[in-house]
Write an enzyme that holds these catalytic residues in place. Structure first.
Site, PDB file in Angstrom:
ATOM      1  N   HIS A  32       0.826  -1.210   0.000  1.00 54.11           N
ATOM      2  CA  HIS A  32       0.000   0.000   0.000  1.00 54.11           C
ATOM      3  C   HIS A  32       0.864   1.267   0.000  1.00 54.11           C
ATOM      4  O   HIS A  32       1.614   1.504   0.948  1.00 54.11           O
ATOM      5  CB  HIS A  32      -0.889  -0.021   1.239  1.00 54.11           C
ATOM      6  CG  HIS A  32      -1.885   1.071   1.315  1.00 54.11           C
ATOM      7  ND1 HIS A  32      -2.038   1.863   2.436  1.00 54.11           N
ATOM      8  CD2 HIS A  32      -2.802   1.508   0.421  1.00 54.11           C
ATOM      9  CE1 HIS A  32      -3.004   2.725   2.240  1.00 54.11           C
ATOM     10  NE2 HIS A  32      -3.483   2.542   1.021  1.00 54.11           N
ATOM     11  N   ARG A  33       0.796   2.016  -1.104  1.00 60.69           N
ATOM     12  CA  ARG A  33       1.648   3.203  -1.280  1.00 60.69           C
ATOM     13  C   ARG A  33       3.130   2.825  -1.142  1.00 60.69           C
ATOM     14  O   ARG A  33       3.938   3.600  -0.651  1.00 60.69           O
ATOM     15  CB  ARG A  33       1.272   4.316  -0.299  1.00 60.69           C
ATOM     16  CG  ARG A  33      -0.218   4.669  -0.311  1.00 60.69           C
ATOM     17  CD  ARG A  33      -0.574   5.743   0.706  1.00 60.69           C
ATOM     18  NE  ARG A  33      -2.005   5.740   0.969  1.00 60.69           N
ATOM     19  CZ  ARG A  33      -2.610   6.427   1.940  1.00 60.69           C
ATOM     20  NH1 ARG A  33      -1.886   7.208   2.726  1.00 60.69           N
ATOM     21  NH2 ARG A  33      -3.904   6.363   2.125  1.00 60.69           N
ATOM     22  N   GLU A  41       0.814  -0.636  -4.731  1.00 57.57           N
ATOM     23  CA  GLU A  41      -0.358   0.207  -4.910  1.00 57.57           C
ATOM     24  C   GLU A  41       0.117   1.644  -4.794  1.00 57.57           C
ATOM     25  O   GLU A  41       0.956   1.960  -3.947  1.00 57.57           O
ATOM     26  CB  GLU A  41      -1.404  -0.110  -3.839  1.00 57.57           C
ATOM     27  CG  GLU A  41      -2.737   0.615  -3.979  1.00 57.57           C
ATOM     28  CD  GLU A  41      -2.798   1.970  -3.265  1.00 57.57           C
ATOM     29  OE1 GLU A  41      -3.812   2.665  -3.409  1.00 57.57           O
ATOM     30  OE2 GLU A  41      -1.840   2.316  -2.542  1.00 57.57           O
ATOM     31  N   ASP A  82      -1.029   6.103  -5.767  1.00 53.98           N
ATOM     32  CA  ASP A  82      -2.087   7.070  -6.058  1.00 53.98           C
ATOM     33  C   ASP A  82      -1.593   8.077  -7.084  1.00 53.98           C
ATOM     34  O   ASP A  82      -0.439   8.508  -7.034  1.00 53.98           O
ATOM     35  CB  ASP A  82      -2.474   7.809  -4.773  1.00 53.98           C
ATOM     36  CG  ASP A  82      -2.821   6.863  -3.645  1.00 53.98           C
ATOM     37  OD1 ASP A  82      -3.962   6.382  -3.627  1.00 53.98           O
ATOM     38  OD2 ASP A  82      -1.953   6.605  -2.787  1.00 53.98           O
ATOM     39  N   HIS A 126      -0.829  10.842  -2.614  1.00 58.26           N
ATOM     40  CA  HIS A 126      -2.155  10.462  -2.135  1.00 58.26           C
ATOM     41  C   HIS A 126      -3.073  11.657  -1.893  1.00 58.26           C
ATOM     42  O   HIS A 126      -4.197  11.706  -2.408  1.00 58.26           O
ATOM     43  CB  HIS A 126      -2.045   9.653  -0.842  1.00 58.26           C
ATOM     44  CG  HIS A 126      -3.382   9.249  -0.284  1.00 58.26           C
ATOM     45  ND1 HIS A 126      -4.096  10.041   0.587  1.00 58.26           N
ATOM     46  CD2 HIS A 126      -4.139   8.143  -0.505  1.00 58.26           C
ATOM     47  CE1 HIS A 126      -5.225   9.442   0.898  1.00 58.26           C
ATOM     48  NE2 HIS A 126      -5.284   8.294   0.251  1.00 58.26           N
ATOM     49  N   GLU A 155      -4.420   3.894  -8.117  1.00 60.56           N
ATOM     50  CA  GLU A 155      -5.666   4.536  -7.706  1.00 60.56           C
ATOM     51  C   GLU A 155      -5.751   5.913  -8.356  1.00 60.56           C
ATOM     52  O   GLU A 155      -4.886   6.770  -8.150  1.00 60.56           O
ATOM     53  CB  GLU A 155      -5.769   4.677  -6.189  1.00 60.56           C
ATOM     54  CG  GLU A 155      -7.082   5.348  -5.788  1.00 60.56           C
ATOM     55  CD  GLU A 155      -7.279   5.523  -4.294  1.00 60.56           C
ATOM     56  OE1 GLU A 155      -8.155   6.322  -3.909  1.00 60.56           O
ATOM     57  OE2 GLU A 155      -6.562   4.875  -3.507  1.00 60.56           O
ATOM     58  N   LYS A 198      -6.950   9.339  -8.266  1.00 63.12           N
ATOM     59  CA  LYS A 198      -7.412  10.196  -7.167  1.00 63.12           C
ATOM     60  C   LYS A 198      -8.206  11.377  -7.721  1.00 63.12           C
ATOM     61  O   LYS A 198      -7.766  12.516  -7.749  1.00 63.12           O
ATOM     62  CB  LYS A 198      -6.216  10.694  -6.362  1.00 63.12           C
ATOM     63  CG  LYS A 198      -5.484   9.612  -5.588  1.00 63.12           C
ATOM     64  CD  LYS A 198      -6.313   9.071  -4.438  1.00 63.12           C
ATOM     65  CE  LYS A 198      -6.529  10.146  -3.378  1.00 63.12           C
ATOM     66  NZ  LYS A 198      -7.238   9.594  -2.194  1.00 63.12           N
ATOM     67  N   ASP A 258       0.165  -2.067   4.404  1.00 64.36           N
ATOM     68  CA  ASP A 258       1.261  -1.121   4.646  1.00 64.36           C
ATOM     69  C   ASP A 258       2.559  -1.841   4.992  1.00 64.36           C
ATOM     70  O   ASP A 258       3.631  -1.238   4.953  1.00 64.36           O
ATOM     71  CB  ASP A 258       0.910  -0.201   5.829  1.00 64.36           C
ATOM     72  CG  ASP A 258      -0.202   0.773   5.516  1.00 64.36           C
ATOM     73  OD1 ASP A 258      -0.291   1.228   4.369  1.00 64.36           O
ATOM     74  OD2 ASP A 258      -0.990   1.084   6.444  1.00 64.36           O
TER      75      ASP A 258
END
Length: 244
Positions: free
Chosen positions: A6-7, A33, A35, A48, A109, A111, A229
């Site tokens: 995640h990120r 992943e 954003d 993000h 993602e 945004k 994470d």
């Protein structure tokens, strides 16, 4: 069960930065992943928040800054001396240039829930196609209109709706908007729904799965993937599970 960082490895490194993505690969994650928004000069930038305030030493809205301006900022300043250098905000193109040399999957993602960013879908898809990553990229968003638009532009690229609240038969909904996956908050999908969605042919990748018990439970039902994470932790638990 695949593991998406995640990120990047956001639990231990500055989120949405190359150091976090490189750490995710080192840890054994299957994918990252990230954003994406658009800078003032129309460049897909990996960040993000709609503002720079939380994750960098800058301030103001991403949409009001050029990529060149944002490159001068430090996205790792909250980590102090731990990293020993300034950590820049990456563009999506920079991430793709690196990811080409790996076998990682990439969940992007879009945004565009607060600001619509006209042209975001086209620019992201152009980069995906330009780097030949159609089979390794998943486009997700809380803006499901954006996902339908992206699907119409590029049906070969997988899309997956993000959502936080309960949806009745979410696999039917995901399929109805052209998606082959769904990315729910873990609080919105009991195990039975995950199992039903996978049986229907929809990939389920819940977020954000950090606790050991949640990871073990999702492993036990062979969930398609998790978004976490702490990819190193998740990989370790998965390996231990395989060895039993």
């Amino acid at each position: 069960m695949k593991i998406f960082a995640h990120r990047g490895a956001a639990g231990t490194y500055p989120e949405n930065t190359m150091v976090a993505f490189i750490e995710a690969k080192r840890s054994g994650a299957d994918g990252i992943e990230l954003d994406v928004q658009l800078s003032k000069d129309g460049i897909p930038v990996v960040i993000h928040d709609e503002t720079l305030n939380r994750t960098t030493n800058g301030s103001g809205f991403v949409k009001d800054q050029t990529m060149g301006d944002m490159k001068k900022l430090n996205a790792g300043y909250k980590f102090g001396k731990q990293l020993g250098r300034r950590i820049p905000i990456p563009s999506l193109q920079e991430v793709f240039e690196w990811i080409q040399s790996t076998d990682l999957l990439c969940n992007i993602e879009l945004k565009n829930g607060v600001y619509l960013y006209p042209g975001l879908e086209e620019k992201v898809i152009q980069l995906v196609r330009g780097y030949g990553l159609e089979e390794r990229v998943i486009l997700s968003s809380f803006n499901h209109y954006s996902l339908v638009y992206a699907w119409r532009l590029a049906p070969e690229i997988e899309t997956a709706p993000l959502y936080r609240d309960g949806i009745y038969m979410p696999w039917v909904y995901a399929s109805s908007i052209g998606s082959r996956g769904m990315h729910p908050s873990i609080h919105a999908v009991p195990d039975a729904l995950i199992i039903d969605a996978m049986a229907y042919g929809i990939q389920v990748r819940p977020y954000t799965i950090n606790g050991e018990e949640d990871i073990k439970r999702l492993l036990s039902i062979n969930c398609s993937a998790i978004i976490t994470d702490f990819p190193e932790r998740a990989v370790r638990i998965r390996e231990l599970n395989r060895s039993k």
